[in-house]
Write a protein that holds these residues in place. Sequence first.
Motif, PDB file in Angstrom:
ATOM      1  N   HIS A 187      -7.186  -6.080  -0.561  1.00 53.85           N
ATOM      2  CA  HIS A 187      -6.076  -5.306   0.004  1.00 53.85           C
ATOM      3  C   HIS A 187      -5.439  -6.011   1.206  1.00 53.85           C
ATOM      4  CE1 HIS A 187      -3.922  -1.569  -0.382  1.00 53.85           C
ATOM      5  NE2 HIS A 187      -4.045  -1.302   0.901  1.00 53.85           N
ATOM      6  N   ASP A 233      -9.194  -5.844  -5.014  1.00 60.26           N
ATOM      7  CA  ASP A 233      -8.788  -4.785  -4.087  1.00 60.26           C
ATOM      8  C   ASP A 233      -9.692  -3.562  -4.229  1.00 60.26           C
ATOM      9  OD1 ASP A 233      -7.393  -2.827  -2.596  1.00 60.26           O
ATOM     10  OD2 ASP A 233      -5.469  -3.717  -3.097  1.00 60.26           O
ATOM     11  N   SER A 276       0.832  -1.186   0.000  1.00 57.04           N
ATOM     12  CA  SER A 276       0.000   0.000   0.000  1.00 57.04           C
ATOM     13  C   SER A 276       0.880   1.254   0.000  1.00 57.04           C
ATOM     14  CB  SER A 276      -0.976  -0.041   1.181  1.00 57.04           C
ATOM     15  OG  SER A 276      -2.036   0.866   1.000  1.00 57.04           O
TER      16      SER A 276
END
Length: 276
Positions: free
Chosen positions: A238, A206, A82
């Motif tokens: 995610h 995601d 991320s």
Amino acid sequence: MTDVVFLHGLWISKESWKPWIDLFAERGYNAIAPAWPGEADTIAETRANPDAQAGYGIDELVDHFTAELKQRETRPVVVGHSFGGLLAEKLLGRDCIAGAVAIDPAPIKGVKPLPFAQLRSAFPVLGNPANKERAKALNEKQFRYGFGNALTEEESDALWAAWNIPSPGKPLFEAGFANFSPNSPAKVDTDNEDRGPLLVIAGSADHTVPEVSVRATYGLYEGSAAVTDLHVFEGKGHSLTIDHGWREVAEVVLDWLDKQGYGATTTTSAPASTPA
């Protein structure tokens, strides 16, 4: 022995990398997961003092980790998830690390797709401009949408309880408005041909960093002759670095590192990737 540094993203503790660190150590890597500035030694301490992380932006984070990495005897490979992925790209663009793996990387300057799911995932922070100078955590429901949408509710809530922490809002604002800022800190030197190899990873389910956004990031590197590969995990969200399927992701990363010559064994075959 190759050093591997794991960088987490927003809302997830450095402690979540422990299974990865153990696995990479078994494969002959020297692996660590350093804290973000203001992140305490324990999750409980970090949750109890969110203000310690408030106000840190992308430049401050990159400078912090650059200084930390310079203390190592050899240049490490950085694996980031991320916003940790965005930081890994920044460090690679500066040519201060040996290589990078960006898993579900936060969008860098130049990434134009902005799916609704991504906006909704970021809204708990971006919805209030005052959050730019605050540190904020996600609640269970927000985490379930942004991280755990490909999981059962029970697993998502368990991961939230185990790993969630408050994180600074400033990096999210900086990345969110990067394309409107000529000197955005989310800008990465994607044309650098002298950098080490990069693997970009996406999860097709995601919400926080949708596949289309990751593919757009990958496409920005087409001007560089340096190794850049893409791998897409079908059906993963995610949470792919921390949920029940984390080892499948880790094995792909280990295989790619081996093929780049970083592991105990090397091959000449191309890294596993999917076509852009």
